[in-house]
Design an enzyme around this catalytic site. Structure first.
Site, PDB file in Angstrom:
ATOM      1  N   GLY A  71       0.814  -1.214   0.000  1.00 47.34           N
ATOM      2  CA  GLY A  71       0.000   0.000   0.000  1.00 47.34           C
ATOM      3  C   GLY A  71       0.846   1.262   0.000  1.00 47.34           C
ATOM      4  O   GLY A  71       1.759   1.395   0.802  1.00 47.34           O
ATOM      5  N   SER A  72       0.561   2.220  -0.887  1.00 44.75           N
ATOM      6  CA  SER A  72       1.454   3.363  -1.010  1.00 44.75           C
ATOM      7  C   SER A  72       0.852   4.430  -1.921  1.00 44.75           C
ATOM      8  O   SER A  72      -0.329   4.403  -2.248  1.00 44.75           O
ATOM      9  CB  SER A  72       2.806   2.900  -1.565  1.00 44.75           C
ATOM     10  OG  SER A  72       2.607   2.057  -2.694  1.00 44.75           O
ATOM     11  N   ARG A  73       1.725   5.368  -2.365  1.00 39.65           N
ATOM     12  CA  ARG A  73       1.291   6.468  -3.226  1.00 39.65           C
ATOM     13  C   ARG A  73       2.451   6.888  -4.121  1.00 39.65           C
ATOM     14  O   ARG A  73       3.614   6.841  -3.720  1.00 39.65           O
ATOM     15  CB  ARG A  73       0.837   7.640  -2.352  1.00 39.65           C
ATOM     16  CG  ARG A  73       0.550   8.937  -3.098  1.00 39.65           C
ATOM     17  CD  ARG A  73      -0.065   9.930  -2.146  1.00 39.65           C
ATOM     18  NE  ARG A  73      -0.162  11.276  -2.702  1.00 39.65           N
ATOM     19  CZ  ARG A  73      -0.927  12.219  -2.199  1.00 39.65           C
ATOM     20  NH1 ARG A  73      -1.669  11.969  -1.136  1.00 39.65           N
ATOM     21  NH2 ARG A  73      -0.962  13.420  -2.743  1.00 39.65           N
TER      22      ARG A  73
END
EC number: 4.1.1.65
Length: 243
Positions: A211-213
């Site tokens: 999970g990240s951006r």
């Protein structure tokens, strides 16, 4: 390098069937091998333990298989075919476009205080988590910045969370910045790009675990051609046209 579909095969029978299965199931990124191996080791330990002790350890084998399968899905590395036309910037990651605005690039890149067009992509736990070069060019800067592990889909993530920034300059002198940002579950940013590397659009250059951006900073005056809420496919979805 960008993973592209293989040429059509002339094989028949079982060999052709096996090749179809391989083409349908994405390969696994090498960063996932230790995690998958750990899950399989738990499965093996359950099997051996049941033989040695006589106890019912099916639950342990199932946990190991479930963990290995989940890691194989998370670290999948599917083939992608980047656009062939010149001057386009593609999405560096799979996910949901959560922000389109103007912002100052990370201070550690020393690019000044001028705001640049920015497109942010949020990667959920179920998205492919390898990152790809948004444009062809030379890596002229790579900077790691420690920080928090806040929710990656919130605005403060761009400035407060742990991140790694890569600055790419095209042959024509245009620059694009892509920033890997950690999140609540993403505690490990992997970046394979180094200063002086020559990247081709769609090349895999990094990975963020769980999970990240990804923030992409475009040249001044660039108009993104995507919208907030749109799904992006790394290496294929065009974020902007620089021509």
């Amino acid at each position: 390098m960008a993973r592209r579909p293989r040429a059509e095969s002339s094989k028949e029978g079982p060999a052709h069937l096996l090749e179809l299965v391989r083409s349908a199931v994405p390969p696994v990124h090498s960063a996932g091998h230790p995690f998958i191996s750990a899950g399989l080791a738990v499965t093996s330990a359950g099997a051996v333990g049941q033989v040695v002790t006589g106890r019912d350890l099916r639950w342990l084998r199932r946990v190991g298989l479930l963990a290995a399968s989940a890691c194989a899905v998370f670290f999948r590395h599917p083939s992608r075919v980047p656009p062939t036309r010149a001057g386009v910037v593609v999405a560096p990651a799979d996910g949901m476009i959560c922000v389109i605005d103007s912002a100052t690039p990370p201070a550690e890149l020393s690019m000044g205080n001028m705001s640049l067009p920015r497109v942010s992509i949020f990667l959920s736990l179920l998205d492919v988590h390898v990152q790809r070069a948004p444009i062809s060019g030379e890596v002229i800067a790579v900077q790691y910045q420690p920080g928090r592990f806040g929710a990656a889909d919130l605005a403060p993530a761009s400035t407060e969370n742990e991140r790694t920034s890569v600055r790419i300059r095209t042959a024509g002198g245009t620059e694009v910045v892509v920033v890997q940002i950690a999140g609540l579950l993403a505690r490990r940013i992997v970046c394979y790009a180094h200063i002086g590397d020559k990247l081709t659009i769609g090349d895999t250059y990094g990975l963020i675990r769980f999970g990240s951006r990804l923030d992409t900073y475009l040249p001044p005056g660039t108009e993104p051609v995507v919208q907030v809420g749109q799904r992006a496919v790394a290496g294929e979805t065009v974020l902007a046209d620089l021509t």
